[in-house]
Design an enzyme around this catalytic site. Structure first.
Site, PDB file in Angstrom:
ATOM      1  N   CYS A 121      26.875  37.731  35.820  1.00 18.57           N
ATOM      2  CA  CYS A 121      28.182  38.331  35.585  1.00 18.57           C
ATOM      3  C   CYS A 121      27.684  39.630  34.649  1.00 18.57           C
ATOM      4  CB  CYS A 121      29.045  37.568  34.920  1.00 18.57           C
ATOM      5  SG  CYS A 121      30.955  38.505  34.956  1.00 18.57           S
ATOM      6  N   HIS A 133      34.889  34.293  42.295  1.00 24.85           N
ATOM      7  CA  HIS A 133      34.579  34.680  40.976  1.00 24.85           C
ATOM      8  C   HIS A 133      35.492  35.692  40.453  1.00 24.85           C
ATOM      9  CE1 HIS A 133      31.301  35.639  38.126  1.00 24.85           C
ATOM     10  NE2 HIS A 133      31.881  36.750  37.711  1.00 24.85           N
ATOM     11  N   GLU A 134      35.719  36.550  41.313  1.00 21.33           N
ATOM     12  CA  GLU A 134      36.524  37.817  40.807  1.00 21.33           C
ATOM     13  C   GLU A 134      37.985  37.407  40.486  1.00 21.33           C
ATOM     14  OE1 GLU A 134      34.806  40.016  39.426  1.00 21.33           O
ATOM     15  OE2 GLU A 134      32.952  39.797  40.550  1.00 21.33           O
ATOM     16  N   HIS A 141      38.220  35.768  37.244  1.00 20.54           N
ATOM     17  CA  HIS A 141      38.412  36.763  36.292  1.00 20.54           C
ATOM     18  C   HIS A 141      39.787  37.002  36.122  1.00 20.54           C
ATOM     19  CE1 HIS A 141      34.619  38.034  34.364  1.00 20.54           C
ATOM     20  NE2 HIS A 141      33.929  38.080  35.558  1.00 20.54           N
TER      21      HIS A 141
END
Length: 136
Positions: free
Chosen positions: A85, A126-127, A130
């Protein structure tokens, strides 16, 4: 505009809020910023200092804009992988679903539902993490 990447863990752990049409400039900033980082395949708005539910993902062919993305279905199996990241150094181990179904708005705020698999599914997960303040 190319923005600096936020590395402040406290800020990144805050939950983002849904985006509106007034947040469209953030989409352009995300596109500019991801394109400026050659190795980056995904970016969330909080990574550039905006607590909005907007992500951009590169699927190997094009940049996909997902506004207010929600994973509505996940297909097992879970697998273990290493992810990097821009917000931290090195790789970290995590678990991801191989195939997911996501509900989102496109750049024109049209509702979409699409199934993603393999690397694109991994990047989207993953995003979305976030946006939810979850860091690997």
């Amino acid at each position: 505009m190319i923005k600096d990447i936020v590395k402040d863990q406290f800020f990144l752990q805050q939950k983002s809020i849904d985006a509106t049409k007034e947040d469209l400039p953030v989409v352009q900033d995300l596109l500019d910023t991801i394109q400026a980082h050659e190795t980056c395949v995904g970016i969330a708005a909080n990574m550039i200092g905006e607590l909005k539910n907007i992500i951009v993902v590169y699927d190997g062919k094009q940049y996909l804009v997902l506004i207010n993305p929600q994973m509505i279905q996940a297909h097992k199996p879970l697998y273990t992988c290493q992810e990097g990241c821009l917000c931290h150094e090195g790789l970290k181990e995590t678990k991801r679903y191989e195939k997911i179904k996501v509900k989102y708005l496109d750049q024109d705020f049209r509702p979409k539902i699409k199934t993603f698999d393999k690397q694109t599914a991994q990047i989207i997960q993953h995003e979305i993490d976030h946006c939810q303040g979850i860091l690997i």
